[in-house]
Design an enzyme around this catalytic site. Sequence first.
Site: not given
Length: 399
Positions: A229-232, A234, A253, A270, A274
Amino acid sequence: MELTLLGTGAPAGLPRPDCPCAACASAAGPHARAATALLVDGSLLLDLMPGVAFAAARAGHSLGGVRQVLLSHPHDGPAVEVPAGLPQPGRVPDGRELALLTGHRVRAVALDSPGTGYAVTGPEGQRLLYLPPGAAPAGLEEPAEPYAMVLLDVVGRPDALARLRAVGAVGPTTDVVAVHLDHDVPPGAEARRRLAAAGARAVPDGTTLEVGAYEDVPDLPRRTLVLGGARSGKSLEAERRLETLPEVLYVATGGSRNGDTEWAARVSAHQERRPGSWRTVETCDLVPLLKGDGPPLLVDCLSLWLTDAMDSVGAWDDAEWADGGERALRERVRELTDAVRATRRTVVAVSNEVGSGIVPATASGRRYRDELGRLNAAFAQECEQVLLVVAGQALMLKG
């Protein structure tokens, strides 16, 4: 060459003294770890730890045959006592090689942080590399062949493993053993899961390993889907699965969404976490990437790919949806999943799991929810591994 890991934990040990965190609270019994120290063939000791002589005795060894003690990193706090009979610890200058009377050769490896790494070659030619906590090698050259074993801070410095893989120092048959384990990862199953995703393993204190012996470490799955889900967490979980690889193509994307400052902040967060060696491409045209050759792909995310696909077929308009839009979307999804099935690249894809929340109030919202559920199911069918991330905890659904 025989290697005994007298300790495998961080310099402060695990659990850390007086630390009330959940990881330290659960690091009891077999999950407890003393500071990392390695005994090579009973004659070479790499790093010291409190109670090193007792640790060796518990592992069935004596330190009476140790002819050289080498330290790899500065020690905070009180100096560790050197047991009677052991030679005084020292270091090898960067780039220099020390030859022992036992037939071992120890070369000092320069690092990007204070400390020294040691490349040890045994009398019969077996080679291992040991790096101190929080360190990665600097100025690596491509070796003649990969090391048989590498021991390093996999959790704290995954980029160190990526650097070693980039120059061929770590190959498919290299036994990667995680040491300097701290409370950043809960011990037990979660630590094993994260290390396995990096092609590494951990062993309990006192374990004796044969350098060069084959160890069946699980390979990274070719295709992985990470749901949540959102902010999980993932996306972070997906990034972790590739951070020890030397080159990754990050496929965004969602685009840049010019003018959307909140989206720009998300993208920036993000990008900052990275690795610098990763490249980024912004596209929803995934099929050519999956059909081509190249480094591993991290696709983040399928949810936004679906939004773009539904835009292109007019899925939001009931009339267009009924007049060929639904059929066109099914074809787009089929092309994508066919490409996933046939790809030879390593792929980690992220997608939202939205089917367990509130039922959308609009017909278009319900259509998107349903189509995302179908897309996730079809994509998962083609993956060797599927994970669901809830509150930052990854649950294995497949693989």
